[in-house]
Structures are given as C-alpha cells and as structure tokens.
Design a protein around this motif. Structure first.
Motif, PDB file in Angstrom:
ATOM      1  N   LEU A 157       0.915  -1.219  -0.032  1.00  0.00           N
ATOM      2  CA  LEU A 157      -0.061   0.080   0.017  1.00  0.00           C
ATOM      3  C   LEU A 157       0.796   1.364  -0.122  1.00  0.00           C
ATOM      4  O   LEU A 157       0.704   2.301  -0.726  1.00  0.00           O
ATOM      5  N   ARG A 158       1.941   1.285   0.811  1.00  0.00           N
ATOM      6  CA  ARG A 158       2.857   2.389   0.781  1.00  0.00           C
ATOM      7  C   ARG A 158       3.486   2.689  -0.289  1.00  0.00           C
ATOM      8  O   ARG A 158       3.948   3.907  -0.689  1.00  0.00           O
ATOM      9  N   ARG A 159       3.785   1.768  -0.982  1.00  0.00           N
ATOM     10  CA  ARG A 159       4.587   1.766  -2.509  1.00  0.00           C
ATOM     11  C   ARG A 159       3.597   2.130  -3.772  1.00  0.00           C
ATOM     12  O   ARG A 159       4.150   2.458  -4.660  1.00  0.00           O
ATOM     13  N   TRP A 160       2.320   2.215  -3.334  1.00  0.00           N
ATOM     14  CA  TRP A 160       1.402   2.674  -4.540  1.00  0.00           C
ATOM     15  C   TRP A 160       0.925   3.902  -4.194  1.00  0.00           C
ATOM     16  O   TRP A 160       0.287   4.242  -3.142  1.00  0.00           O
ATOM     17  N   ASN A 161       0.951   4.757  -5.358  1.00  0.00           N
ATOM     18  CA  ASN A 161       0.384   6.177  -5.155  1.00  0.00           C
ATOM     19  C   ASN A 161       0.906   6.995  -3.635  1.00  0.00           C
ATOM     20  O   ASN A 161       0.430   7.522  -2.833  1.00  0.00           O
ATOM     21  N   MET A 162       2.491   6.907  -3.786  1.00  0.00           N
ATOM     22  CA  MET A 162       3.142   7.413  -2.698  1.00  0.00           C
ATOM     23  C   MET A 162       2.947   8.850  -2.390  1.00  0.00           C
ATOM     24  O   MET A 162       3.043   9.138  -1.214  1.00  0.00           O
ATOM     25  N   THR A 163       2.601   9.639  -3.314  1.00  0.00           N
ATOM     26  CA  THR A 163       2.342  10.975  -2.905  1.00  0.00           C
ATOM     27  C   THR A 163       0.884  11.158  -2.162  1.00  0.00           C
ATOM     28  O   THR A 163       0.892  11.948  -1.100  1.00  0.00           O
ATOM     29  N   VAL A 164      -0.025  10.332  -2.581  1.00  0.00           N
ATOM     30  CA  VAL A 164      -1.339  10.699  -1.924  1.00  0.00           C
ATOM     31  C   VAL A 164      -0.925   9.954  -0.417  1.00  0.00           C
ATOM     32  O   VAL A 164      -1.366  10.276   0.460  1.00  0.00           O
ATOM     33  N   GLN A 165      -0.240   8.778  -0.456  1.00  0.00           N
ATOM     34  CA  GLN A 165       0.051   8.155   0.824  1.00  0.00           C
ATOM     35  C   GLN A 165       0.493   8.937   1.758  1.00  0.00           C
ATOM     36  O   GLN A 165       0.258   8.872   3.171  1.00  0.00           O
ATOM     37  N   TRP A 166       1.593   9.871   1.276  1.00  0.00           N
ATOM     38  CA  TRP A 166       2.337  10.823   2.205  1.00  0.00           C
ATOM     39  C   TRP A 166       1.370  11.641   2.863  1.00  0.00           C
ATOM     40  O   TRP A 166       1.383  12.013   3.830  1.00  0.00           O
ATOM     41  N   TRP A 167       0.388  12.285   1.960  1.00  0.00           N
ATOM     42  CA  TRP A 167      -0.632  13.248   2.409  1.00  0.00           C
ATOM     43  C   TRP A 167      -1.379  12.695   3.360  1.00  0.00           C
ATOM     44  O   TRP A 167      -1.846  13.388   4.392  1.00  0.00           O
TER      45      TRP A 167
END
Length: 153
Positions: free
Chosen positions: A25-35
């Motif tokens: 999960l953390r490595r998919w759509n990482m910019t959204v994950q960070w937000w």
C-alpha cells in the motif's frame, strides 16, 4: 530544486515484490500516501489502529471519487492490515523471532506465503476499482464466496 523522487508516485518493484500488505500500500500512489499519513492517519486514535486505518481508508476512498466499489475495497483494507499484524505477532511468539529473521525453509515458506496472500488480496480488492459500482463488486465477491474477506477474519 525538484528531482525524480518529488514526482515519483509508484514504486512498482516494492509494490509487486514486497511481501507485506502494508508495504504494498505504501509503495502505490506514494504522494497520496504521504498526504494521508501526514494529515489523516496521524490524527486518528492511536489506541484503536483499526479505526485509525478505517478513517484513513475512508478519506482515501473519498479522494478517489464516489464509487461504491472503491469504497468497499478501501474499507476492506483495515481488515487485511489487522490480520497481517496479528499473524506476524503470532508467528513471532511461536518462533521467538520476527518473521523477517526466521531462517531456513520455514522462514522462506512463511514469507513466500505472506507475499502470495498479499498479491491475492490486492487482486481481490482491485475489483472494486475495475467494476466501480458497489452492486457489481459485491456480486463478484459473492461469486467467490467472499473468500478473501473470510480468510483474514
């Protein structure tokens, strides 16, 4: 001032090869994950990780749009996160070492099994994104007897 890491949104190697559901999960759509981590997850109740994860996934589902299938998929994620954490904790108690430190064929088999289940869970939950509608997603999941909802339970 900007480099590739600023705009990189997916780590395909980490998503596909990593053995943990959480890591995928953390490595998919990482910019959204960070937000989501910065502004949603950290504000959830620490003492209730399932609620905290559900709150984060609900925000992510809303971010992706108002598609019932996607909401069902996102709201199934906390179940998998909780099951993975519980299984890793139980294996650590049983073997006396964390799964990543368990050697020999048992460690390899268990880590391979965890990766296999992660990939099947991603495929199963992705149907919410493919089908988009809640009725179609539930119909598909019913056709396979909700097997990857029952397994983590």
């Amino acid at each position: 001032q900007w480099d590739f890491e600023t705009i990189r949104t997916v780590d395909p190697w980490g998503t596909e090869v990593g053995r943990r559901f959480r890591g995928g999960l953390r490595r998919w759509n990482m910019t959204v994950q960070w937000w989501l981590a910065q502004y949603v997850h950290r504000r959830g109740p620490r003492q209730y990780p399932i609620i905290r994860n559900a709150w984060t996934m609900l925000a992510s589902a809303y971010w992706h749009g108002l598609h019932g299938g996607q909401h069902l998929a996102f709201l199934s994620v906390p179940l998998w996160l909780a099951a993975e954490a519980a299984a890793e904790k139980a294996l650590e108690r049983h073997f006396g070492v964390p799964l990543e430190q368990l050697g020999g064929w048992k460690g390899s088999l268990l880590r391979g099994g965890q990766w296999f289940l992660k990939m099947r869970a991603f495929e199963y939950l992705s149907m919410g994104f493919v089908l988009r509608g809640a009725a179609a997603t539930l119909s598909f999941w019913a056709s396979v007897h909700f097997c990857l909802h029952l397994l983590p339970l």
